[in-house]
Scaffold this motif. Sequence first.
Motif, short mmCIF file in Angstrom:
data_model
loop_
_atom_site.label_atom_id
_atom_site.label_comp_id
_atom_site.label_asym_id
_atom_site.label_seq_id
_atom_site.Cartn_x
_atom_site.Cartn_y
_atom_site.Cartn_z
N LEU A 38 -124.41 34.49 -17.89
CA LEU A 38 -124.90 33.17 -18.29
C LEU A 38 -124.28 32.07 -17.45
CD1 LEU A 38 -124.93 33.58 -22.19
CD2 LEU A 38 -126.92 33.45 -20.67
N MET A 42 -126.26 29.50 -15.07
CA MET A 42 -126.12 28.06 -15.24
C MET A 42 -125.86 27.37 -13.91
SD MET A 42 -123.44 25.96 -17.66
CE MET A 42 -122.02 26.70 -16.85
N ILE A 199 -133.78 23.97 -19.53
CA ILE A 199 -132.60 24.20 -18.71
C ILE A 199 -131.35 23.67 -19.41
CG2 ILE A 199 -131.51 23.72 -16.50
CD1 ILE A 199 -133.92 25.64 -16.44
N CYS A 201 -130.90 23.44 -22.63
CA CYS A 201 -130.59 24.40 -23.70
C CYS A 201 -129.89 25.63 -23.12
CB CYS A 201 -131.86 24.80 -24.44
SG CYS A 201 -132.56 23.49 -25.46
N SER A 202 -130.36 26.07 -21.96
CA SER A 202 -129.74 27.23 -21.32
C SER A 202 -128.30 26.93 -20.94
CB SER A 202 -130.54 27.62 -20.07
OG SER A 202 -129.88 28.61 -19.34
N ASP A 203 -128.06 25.75 -20.36
CA ASP A 203 -126.70 25.37 -19.96
C ASP A 203 -125.77 25.32 -21.17
OD1 ASP A 203 -127.62 25.20 -17.43
OD2 ASP A 203 -127.54 23.01 -17.28
N SER A 206 -125.08 28.69 -22.88
CA SER A 206 -124.11 29.55 -22.20
C SER A 206 -122.69 29.13 -22.51
CB SER A 206 -124.36 29.51 -20.68
OG SER A 206 -124.13 28.22 -20.16
#
Length: 330
Positions: A38, A42, A199, A201-203, A206
């Motif tokens: 992750l 990121m 993106i 939310c992904s950052d 993680s």
Amino acid sequence: MKRLDPFLMCLIGAVLLASFLPCPTIWQPWLSRLTSLLIMLMFFFQGAKLHRRALLDSVKNWRLQGTTLLITFLVFPLLGIGLYGLSHQLSATGFLGPELWAGMLFLCCLPSTIQSSIALTSMARGNVPAAICAATVSNILGIFITPLLCGLFFDHSSSGGSGLQTILNVAEELLLPFILGQCMQRWVGPIVHRHKFLISCSDRGSIIVLVYSAFSTAVLQGLWHRIPVILLVGVGVADAIVLALALGITYLLGRMMRQNIEDDITLQFCGSKKALTSGVTMASVIFPTSAGIIVLPLMIYHQLQLFVCTVIARHYARRPQLDHEAGPPQ
């Protein structure tokens, strides 16, 4: 009063979950692989998102950019060392103990944060382009400088290897994906800019997983038995002292440099802040066995800097609008 940052509340939730339901030891290698993946993802997206022009523009205002980097990577570490030495003059072990002091010194070695530095500079009507450049360059250089400073401050056993090896480990996990993202920016960049929310939310997701992983390990090692509430209060006091000194130094330097008020604001916000995202990810690489304790001072400092700097930004925002700020006539 500004409400609590939802991201910070999620981080607190991750800490609470790890405190009551830590990841079992047998699953920890898999969780470690997941967090590494992750983190790399990121930084790949960060590389794909950042325009190369922003890096080139960063050298134009060299006085502002250079002073910001000097405060981030020289003045802050000196503040940490000074506070550490003062505390040990008052007590043989310092009032925080060795592990939390390691976290304080690690905090002082970190780069500036990006998102909140830019957002607060914008709120205060400061020099936003300069803030983007300063925060971005600080984070890129931090990939090299932070491990190097940690190699100077900590012995090899506590930092997971030699200074060179630490830099190589951080570069492999953070810089390499960033460079790959830059190389693939032509194809991935438009996708990243079209789906900013996903993106983001992904950052943040993680980092939440990483915090849970780090604190799970720390809890299984007896974190809350080793750190009483009084020590957490002590960390808050130490963080507040460091933040107050950083804000005061950046303000005075801005006045001494005879900058305009917009550049003063940029220097104050970019120079006084520390990156939670980069800090948590670097801690997992530099301190693989004690990241949970190491990031405690950083998490407390993060909320302090958001609250205090928001109050300051609102104060700056109330100043009269000058002609050169208003832009060209319509």
